[in-house]
Write a protein that holds these residues in place. Sequence first.
Motif, PDB file in Angstrom:
ATOM      1  N   PRO A  44     -15.131 -15.159 -73.366  1.00 53.47           N
ATOM      2  CA  PRO A  44     -14.793 -13.732 -73.318  1.00 53.47           C
ATOM      3  C   PRO A  44     -13.505 -13.434 -74.067  1.00 53.47           C
ATOM      4  CG  PRO A  44     -14.406 -14.773 -71.187  1.00 53.47           C
ATOM      5  CD  PRO A  44     -15.050 -15.807 -72.050  1.00 53.47           C
ATOM      6  N   SER A  45     -13.322 -12.167 -74.398  1.00 53.11           N
ATOM      7  CA  SER A  45     -12.118 -11.738 -75.112  1.00 53.11           C
ATOM      8  C   SER A  45     -10.871 -12.104 -74.307  1.00 53.11           C
ATOM      9  CB  SER A  45     -12.191 -10.227 -75.318  1.00 53.11           C
ATOM     10  OG  SER A  45     -11.108  -9.831 -76.100  1.00 53.11           O
ATOM     11  N   GLY A  46      -9.907 -12.683 -74.988  1.00 54.91           N
ATOM     12  CA  GLY A  46      -8.630 -12.998 -74.340  1.00 54.91           C
ATOM     13  C   GLY A  46      -8.600 -14.328 -73.613  1.00 54.91           C
ATOM     14  N   CYS A  47      -9.671 -15.132 -73.709  1.00 55.60           N
ATOM     15  CA  CYS A  47      -9.705 -16.388 -72.943  1.00 55.60           C
ATOM     16  C   CYS A  47      -8.948 -17.511 -73.648  1.00 55.60           C
ATOM     17  CB  CYS A  47     -11.141 -16.820 -72.652  1.00 55.60           C
ATOM     18  SG  CYS A  47     -11.992 -17.512 -74.078  1.00 55.60           S
ATOM     19  N   GLY A  48      -8.532 -17.283 -74.883  1.00 55.64           N
ATOM     20  CA  GLY A  48      -7.734 -18.301 -75.556  1.00 55.64           C
ATOM     21  C   GLY A  48      -8.439 -19.001 -76.702  1.00 55.64           C
ATOM     22  N   LYS A  49      -9.533 -18.439 -77.189  1.00 48.36           N
ATOM     23  CA  LYS A  49     -10.286 -19.088 -78.284  1.00 48.36           C
ATOM     24  C   LYS A  49      -9.438 -19.220 -79.546  1.00 48.36           C
ATOM     25  CE  LYS A  49     -13.498 -15.868 -78.298  1.00 48.36           C
ATOM     26  NZ  LYS A  49     -12.959 -14.986 -77.232  1.00 48.36           N
ATOM     27  N   SER A  50      -8.831 -18.091 -79.938  1.00 47.11           N
ATOM     28  CA  SER A  50      -8.024 -18.130 -81.165  1.00 47.11           C
ATOM     29  C   SER A  50      -6.822 -19.059 -80.975  1.00 47.11           C
ATOM     30  CB  SER A  50      -7.537 -16.728 -81.531  1.00 47.11           C
ATOM     31  OG  SER A  50      -8.638 -15.912 -81.841  1.00 47.11           O
ATOM     32  N   THR A  51      -6.259 -19.025 -79.777  1.00 47.42           N
ATOM     33  CA  THR A  51      -5.115 -19.895 -79.503  1.00 47.42           C
ATOM     34  C   THR A  51      -5.516 -21.362 -79.657  1.00 47.42           C
ATOM     35  OG1 THR A  51      -4.264 -18.240 -77.965  1.00 47.42           O
ATOM     36  CG2 THR A  51      -3.372 -20.472 -77.763  1.00 47.42           C
ATOM     37  N   LEU A  52      -6.689 -21.710 -79.140  1.00 53.09           N
ATOM     38  CA  LEU A  52      -7.163 -23.093 -79.235  1.00 53.09           C
ATOM     39  C   LEU A  52      -7.364 -23.501 -80.698  1.00 53.09           C
ATOM     40  CD1 LEU A  52      -7.971 -25.461 -77.417  1.00 53.09           C
ATOM     41  CD2 LEU A  52     -10.309 -24.597 -77.415  1.00 53.09           C
TER      42      LEU A  52
HETATM   43  N1  ATP Z   1       1.833 -15.496 -79.694  1.00 50.27           N
HETATM   44  C1  ATP Z   1       1.512 -15.021 -78.487  1.00 50.27           C
HETATM   45  N2  ATP Z   1       2.461 -14.645 -77.606  1.00 50.27           N
HETATM   46  C2  ATP Z   1       2.136 -14.183 -76.387  1.00 50.27           C
HETATM   47  N3  ATP Z   1       0.868 -14.075 -75.932  1.00 50.27           N
HETATM   48  C3  ATP Z   1      -0.110 -14.427 -76.763  1.00 50.27           C
HETATM   49  C4  ATP Z   1       0.141 -14.920 -78.089  1.00 50.27           C
HETATM   50  N4  ATP Z   1      -1.045 -15.211 -78.689  1.00 50.27           N
HETATM   51  C5  ATP Z   1      -1.991 -14.895 -77.777  1.00 50.27           C
HETATM   52  N5  ATP Z   1      -1.442 -14.444 -76.636  1.00 50.27           N
HETATM   53  C6  ATP Z   1      -2.169 -14.048 -75.417  1.00 50.27           C
HETATM   54  O1  ATP Z   1      -3.008 -15.128 -75.076  1.00 50.27           O
HETATM   55  C7  ATP Z   1      -4.266 -14.660 -74.594  1.00 50.27           C
HETATM   56  C8  ATP Z   1      -5.373 -15.308 -75.394  1.00 50.27           C
HETATM   57  O2  ATP Z   1      -5.330 -14.798 -76.721  1.00 50.27           O
HETATM   58  P1  ATP Z   1      -6.364 -15.281 -77.823  1.00 50.27           P
HETATM   59  O3  ATP Z   1      -6.069 -14.487 -79.035  1.00 50.27           O
HETATM   60  O4  ATP Z   1      -6.325 -16.762 -77.949  1.00 50.27           O
HETATM   61  O5  ATP Z   1      -7.758 -14.846 -77.171  1.00 50.27           O
HETATM   62  P2  ATP Z   1      -9.219 -14.831 -77.784  1.00 50.27           P
HETATM   63  O6  ATP Z   1     -10.092 -15.596 -76.843  1.00 50.27           O
HETATM   64  O7  ATP Z   1      -9.186 -15.260 -79.193  1.00 50.27           O
HETATM   65  O8  ATP Z   1      -9.601 -13.284 -77.677  1.00 50.27           O
HETATM   66  P3  ATP Z   1     -10.501 -12.364 -78.675  1.00 50.27           P
HETATM   67  O9  ATP Z   1     -11.927 -12.730 -78.405  1.00 50.27           O
HETATM   68  O10 ATP Z   1     -10.198 -10.974 -78.200  1.00 50.27           O
HETATM   69  O11 ATP Z   1     -10.070 -12.635 -80.070  1.00 50.27           O
HETATM   70  C9  ATP Z   1      -4.203 -13.145 -74.678  1.00 50.27           C
HETATM   71  O12 ATP Z   1      -3.900 -12.640 -73.401  1.00 50.27           O
HETATM   72  C10 ATP Z   1      -3.079 -12.870 -75.646  1.00 50.27           C
HETATM   73  O13 ATP Z   1      -2.431 -11.671 -75.315  1.00 50.27           O
END
Ligand code: ATP
Length: 252
Positions: A44-52
């Motif tokens: 789901p959106s915001g679960c950390g995929k891009s972060t990973l």
């Molecule tokens: N550099 C940062 N500093 C603080 N919080 C962050 C940072 N990068 C991401 N986050 C937070 O970490 C969480 C996960 O973000 P991420 O972008 O990894 O989600 P995602 O799964 O890729 O979401 P989406 O599907 O919407 O792209 C979010 O709550 C976001 O606000």
Amino acid sequence: MTAPVKVVFEDVHKDFPTKDGDLKVLAGIDLEVNAGELVCLLGPSGCGKSTLLNICAGFEKPSRGRVTIDGEPVAGPTSKRVFVFQEYGIFPWASVWDNVALGLRHLPKKEQYRIIGETIELVGLTGFERAYPMELSGGMKQRVEVARALAVSPDVIYMDEPFGALDSLTRLTMRAELVRIWQQQQQTILFVTHDVDESVQLADRIVVLTDRPGRIADVVSIDLPRPRDLGSAEYGSIKNRLYELLGVSHSV
Ligand SMILES: Nc1ncnc2c1ncn2[C@@H]1O[C@H](COP(=O)(O)OP(=O)(O)OP(=O)(O)O)[C@@H](O)[C@H]1O
Ligand SMILES: [Mg+2]
């Protein structure tokens, strides 16, 4: 024969500091990706995929745990591993040819020309070498982005919702194209998506992540033959399983 392990995530955690304390984004990711595998990270959106993905690419550091590629800890971005973004990363002021050439400047001219010509052909843009991005459709621009990534002969490609901005028909075509190219080149691909259909169409394995803090809910292997029949019963039952894992109902 099984392919060697390429990427290993070991107990990867990520917390982001905020004014209200630490935001826990990833909470213990353990995963092995084999060389040449196409793995989708679905969640789901915001679960950390891009972060990973950013941690794997070396743009972010894990708060705990580590990622290794070919047994070496990831220390930062390298030219052998490329990122394909959703927002067009191509340069508007450069032609298709020059965009693809950007990562190849260190090579002799003859070698550059060969690679650029082959890569442009591979992504289906032959005839558009001299065109500028503003003259191309969204799908064509994304092909340029893919060509630019492939031109440097990467061994790992990170794709973060690369087709998210395209219309649904172009998206279908681009998925088929990606599979065709990947079958020819066999790079390791880590592909982030929140689209269940997209993950089943593309992946060898789907890593399903939970809501934040992201953990692995399950890893689903997709053994359907390619090209995949989107109307088949197996396809439907895998999708149902994924929706269940994501905890969403897809009937309206
Ligand atoms: N550099 C940062 N500093 C603080 N919080 C962050 C940072 N990068 C991401 N986050 C937070 O970490 C969480 C996960 O973000 P991420 O972008 O990894 O989600 P995602 O799964 O890729 O979401 P989406 O599907 O919407 O792209 C979010 O709550 C976001 O606000
Ligand atoms: Mg994201």
